[in-house]
Motif scaffolding. Sequence first.
Motif, short mmCIF file in Angstrom:
data_model
loop_
_atom_site.label_atom_id
_atom_site.label_comp_id
_atom_site.label_asym_id
_atom_site.label_seq_id
_atom_site.Cartn_x
_atom_site.Cartn_y
_atom_site.Cartn_z
N ILE A 8 43.75 51.31 7.15
CA ILE A 8 43.41 50.07 6.45
C ILE A 8 44.51 49.71 5.47
CG2 ILE A 8 41.84 49.05 4.73
CD1 ILE A 8 39.55 50.54 6.17
N GLN A 9 45.00 50.70 4.72
CA GLN A 9 46.08 50.44 3.76
C GLN A 9 47.33 49.92 4.47
OE1 GLN A 9 46.85 53.77 1.18
NE2 GLN A 9 44.72 53.88 0.50
N ILE A 10 47.64 50.50 5.62
CA ILE A 10 48.79 50.03 6.39
C ILE A 10 48.56 48.60 6.84
CG2 ILE A 10 50.10 50.35 8.54
CD1 ILE A 10 49.68 53.40 8.10
N ASN A 15 49.88 42.92 6.39
CA ASN A 15 49.40 41.54 6.22
C ASN A 15 50.19 40.78 5.17
OD1 ASN A 15 47.46 41.67 8.21
ND2 ASN A 15 45.82 42.24 6.81
N ARG A 16 50.86 41.49 4.28
CA ARG A 16 51.65 40.82 3.24
C ARG A 16 52.98 40.30 3.76
NH1 ARG A 16 51.10 45.41 -1.04
NH2 ARG A 16 53.33 45.39 -0.67
N SER A 17 53.35 40.69 4.97
CA SER A 17 54.62 40.27 5.56
C SER A 17 54.44 38.96 6.29
CB SER A 17 55.14 41.33 6.53
OG SER A 17 55.32 42.55 5.87
N ASP A 18 55.46 38.12 6.24
CA ASP A 18 55.42 36.84 6.95
C ASP A 18 55.34 37.08 8.45
OD1 ASP A 18 55.61 35.41 4.60
OD2 ASP A 18 57.80 35.26 4.69
N GLY A 19 54.45 36.38 9.10
CA GLY A 19 54.34 36.45 10.55
C GLY A 19 53.61 37.67 11.08
N VAL A 20 53.03 38.49 10.20
CA VAL A 20 52.31 39.69 10.64
C VAL A 20 50.85 39.55 10.26
CG1 VAL A 20 52.10 42.18 10.41
CG2 VAL A 20 54.36 41.12 10.36
N SER A 22 47.30 41.81 10.91
CA SER A 22 46.62 42.94 11.53
C SER A 22 45.22 42.51 11.95
CB SER A 22 46.54 44.11 10.54
OG SER A 22 45.62 43.83 9.51
N LYS A 23 44.53 43.42 12.58
CA LYS A 23 43.14 43.17 12.93
C LYS A 23 42.31 43.02 11.65
CE LYS A 23 42.83 43.49 17.44
NZ LYS A 23 42.20 42.49 18.24
N GLN A 24 41.09 42.54 11.79
CA GLN A 24 40.19 42.45 10.64
C GLN A 24 40.06 43.84 10.02
OE1 GLN A 24 37.90 39.82 9.64
NE2 GLN A 24 38.92 38.33 10.95
N LEU A 25 40.09 43.92 8.71
CA LEU A 25 40.08 45.22 8.04
C LEU A 25 38.85 46.04 8.41
CD1 LEU A 25 41.49 44.33 4.51
CD2 LEU A 25 42.69 45.22 6.51
N ASN A 26 37.71 45.40 8.64
CA ASN A 26 36.51 46.16 8.99
C ASN A 26 36.56 46.71 10.43
OD1 ASN A 26 36.19 43.67 10.22
ND2 ASN A 26 34.01 43.53 9.79
#
Length: 131
Positions: A8-10, A15-20, A22-26
């Motif tokens: 989740i932390q990764i 998610n803070r990077s432009d254009g990236v 991730s899946k929903q955190l849950n």
Amino acid sequence: DYGPDMAIQIGQFLNRSDGVKSKQLNEIPCIWHTIVKYKEHQRQNNVRRRLEEALQAGVDADPQSKRGGPKYIAPFTREQLRTTMNVLTTLLERFKNDEPVMTNILIQYIDEVARRAEGPPEDENTIITEE
């Protein structure tokens, strides 16, 4: 297991990077368990059957875990390793004060790339064995 929390932390970090995105955190803990705890799930929930169904549906999945034997190491040229080292070092400098967990991971990656860069040239037949 702290693996799902780390995943989740990764995901949050990426998610803070432009254009990236991730899946929903849950969803991440479930994904982590499916991938990392594959054999445990197989025994408990008959995952093999579901993976075989996925294969029949055209999903690229392998029901045989590849973690038991020699580990394939993708070959990289010295130039590719230098480029990877530069990117990882740039990321380390960017996040070293804000993300201690990611900093530790990046340092491990940098150490591994440096080790490989100092070793003999790699080719498509390079493997390492568990010692």
